[in-house]
Structures are given as C-alpha cells and as structure tokens.
Design a protein around this motif. Structure first.
Motif, mmCIF file in Angstrom:
data_model
loop_
_atom_site.group_PDB
_atom_site.id
_atom_site.type_symbol
_atom_site.label_atom_id
_atom_site.label_comp_id
_atom_site.label_asym_id
_atom_site.label_seq_id
_atom_site.Cartn_x
_atom_site.Cartn_y
_atom_site.Cartn_z
ATOM 1 N N TYR A 55 0.831 -1.206 0.000
ATOM 2 C CA TYR A 55 0.000 0.000 0.000
ATOM 3 C C TYR A 55 0.867 1.258 0.000
ATOM 4 N N LYS A 56 1.881 1.270 0.870
ATOM 5 C CA LYS A 56 2.744 2.449 0.954
ATOM 6 C C LYS A 56 3.518 2.662 -0.338
ATOM 7 N N THR A 57 3.972 1.582 -0.958
ATOM 8 C CA THR A 57 4.700 1.688 -2.219
ATOM 9 C C THR A 57 3.791 2.244 -3.313
ATOM 10 N N LEU A 58 2.594 1.690 -3.432
ATOM 11 C CA LEU A 58 1.662 2.155 -4.459
ATOM 12 C C LEU A 58 1.215 3.594 -4.207
ATOM 13 N N LYS A 59 1.043 3.948 -2.959
ATOM 14 C CA LYS A 59 0.625 5.316 -2.630
ATOM 15 C C LYS A 59 1.709 6.316 -3.016
ATOM 16 N N SER A 60 2.967 6.000 -2.699
ATOM 17 C CA SER A 60 4.051 6.924 -3.052
ATOM 18 C C SER A 60 4.217 7.012 -4.560
ATOM 19 N N GLU A 61 4.053 5.886 -5.263
ATOM 20 C CA GLU A 61 4.136 5.903 -6.731
ATOM 21 C C GLU A 61 3.001 6.726 -7.326
ATOM 22 N N MET A 62 1.802 6.594 -6.782
ATOM 23 C CA MET A 62 0.661 7.362 -7.284
ATOM 24 C C MET A 62 0.861 8.852 -7.026
ATOM 25 N N MET A 63 1.398 9.206 -5.863
ATOM 26 C CA MET A 63 1.636 10.621 -5.567
ATOM 27 C C MET A 63 2.706 11.191 -6.497
ATOM 28 N N PHE A 64 3.728 10.381 -6.806
ATOM 29 C CA PHE A 64 4.778 10.841 -7.717
ATOM 30 C C PHE A 64 4.213 11.052 -9.108
ATOM 31 N N ARG A 65 3.378 10.119 -9.587
ATOM 32 C CA ARG A 65 2.823 10.237 -10.942
ATOM 33 C C ARG A 65 1.768 11.327 -11.055
ATOM 34 N N SER A 66 1.202 11.754 -9.942
ATOM 35 C CA SER A 66 0.176 12.786 -10.017
ATOM 36 C C SER A 66 0.751 14.192 -9.900
ATOM 37 N N GLU A 67 2.073 14.323 -9.774
ATOM 38 C CA GLU A 67 2.679 15.649 -9.780
ATOM 39 C C GLU A 67 2.487 16.269 -11.157
ATOM 40 N N GLU A 68 2.365 17.587 -11.196
ATOM 41 C CA GLU A 68 2.073 18.277 -12.446
ATOM 42 C C GLU A 68 3.119 17.985 -13.516
ATOM 43 N N ARG A 69 4.368 17.991 -13.140
ATOM 44 C CA ARG A 69 5.448 17.750 -14.102
ATOM 45 C C ARG A 69 5.326 16.356 -14.712
ATOM 46 N N GLN A 70 4.988 15.348 -13.895
ATOM 47 C CA GLN A 70 4.846 13.985 -14.398
ATOM 48 C C GLN A 70 3.617 13.836 -15.294
ATOM 49 N N VAL A 71 2.536 14.545 -14.950
ATOM 50 C CA VAL A 71 1.319 14.488 -15.768
ATOM 51 C C VAL A 71 1.587 15.118 -17.126
ATOM 52 N N VAL A 72 2.288 16.241 -17.140
ATOM 53 C CA VAL A 72 2.608 16.909 -18.411
ATOM 54 C C VAL A 72 3.485 15.993 -19.269
ATOM 55 N N THR A 73 4.483 15.380 -18.675
ATOM 56 C CA THR A 73 5.375 14.478 -19.407
ATOM 57 C C THR A 73 4.603 13.284 -19.961
ATOM 58 N N ALA A 74 3.671 12.740 -19.192
ATOM 59 C CA ALA A 74 2.917 11.564 -19.622
ATOM 60 C C ALA A 74 1.904 11.892 -20.714
ATOM 61 N N THR A 75 1.405 13.134 -20.770
ATOM 62 C CA THR A 75 0.374 13.483 -21.750
ATOM 63 C C THR A 75 0.938 14.103 -23.021
ATOM 64 N N GLN A 76 2.223 14.411 -23.088
ATOM 65 C CA GLN A 76 2.810 14.993 -24.308
ATOM 66 C C GLN A 76 2.676 14.072 -25.518
ATOM 67 N N PRO A 77 2.890 12.762 -25.410
ATOM 68 C CA PRO A 77 2.722 11.910 -26.597
ATOM 69 C C PRO A 77 1.289 11.900 -27.125
ATOM 70 N N LEU A 78 0.331 12.236 -26.294
ATOM 71 C CA LEU A 78 -1.070 12.284 -26.726
ATOM 72 C C LEU A 78 -1.424 13.623 -27.368
ATOM 73 N N GLY A 79 -0.498 14.555 -27.340
ATOM 74 C CA GLY A 79 -0.739 15.870 -27.928
ATOM 75 C C GLY A 79 -1.448 16.830 -26.987
ATOM 76 N N LEU A 80 -1.549 16.505 -25.736
ATOM 77 C CA LEU A 80 -2.198 17.393 -24.775
ATOM 78 C C LEU A 80 -1.162 18.353 -24.201
#
Length: 95
Positions: A55-80
């Motif tokens: 749970y703690k591992t998944l929670k920290s991974e989810m918090m890391f992926r929900s940072e604005e910088r990570q969201v922007v990086t993940a959505t660039q290939p989609l053209g967003l």
C-alpha cells in the motif's frame, strides 16, 4: 500387603486411570490447537505487513505520478498541453 500395586488395587482404580488418560488427551489436543492458532496469527500478521508495504509503495508511486510535471510528461505523446489561457467562468441565467 504383598505389594503396592496388586491386581485388586489396579482393577479398583481403573476409572481413575481412564479419567487421567482422558485429561492427558485433552491437554495434548489443547496444546496442538494453541500451536495451530499461533501459527495462523503469525501468518496473518506477516500477510498484513506485506499488504501495508505494498500500500505504501503504491501510494508513493501514485503521488509521484500525479505531480504536475509527471502528468505533463505523460500526456505529451497524446498531444495534450497545459492551457495558457485562464479559465472562463460561466454564469447561469436566472429563470
């Protein structure tokens, strides 16, 4: 008195010996049941610890992926892209 353990004394005390035998069997069975319960509690405790770590591992991974910088990086290939314009507030008409 010929001896401490003669035939008549043994026959006379057979019910007592049976009672002691039954108590011994119950005592052994109770010990086995307690050991089994302790093993089950320990395995459940270990499983709980593993689930807490997961749970703690998944929670920290989810918090890391929900940072604005990570969201922007993940959505660039989609053209967003991040909008540069400020949002427009809509007003509801009164009827």
């Amino acid at each position: 008195m010929k001896g401490l353990f003669n035939y008549q004394w043994i026959v006379k005390n057979i019910p007592f010996f049976l009672f002691l035998s039954a108590l011994t069997i119950l005592y052994i069975a109770n010990g086995h049941k307690a050991d089994k319960t302790i093993r089950r509690i320990n395995s459940t405790t270990n499983e709980l610890k593993e689930l807490q770590y997961e749970y703690k591992t998944l929670k920290s991974e989810m918090m890391f992926r929900s940072e604005e910088r990570q969201v922007v990086t993940a959505t660039q290939p989609l053209g967003l892209q991040v909008s540069k314009e400020t949002p427009v507030r809509l007003k509801a008409e009164k009827q």
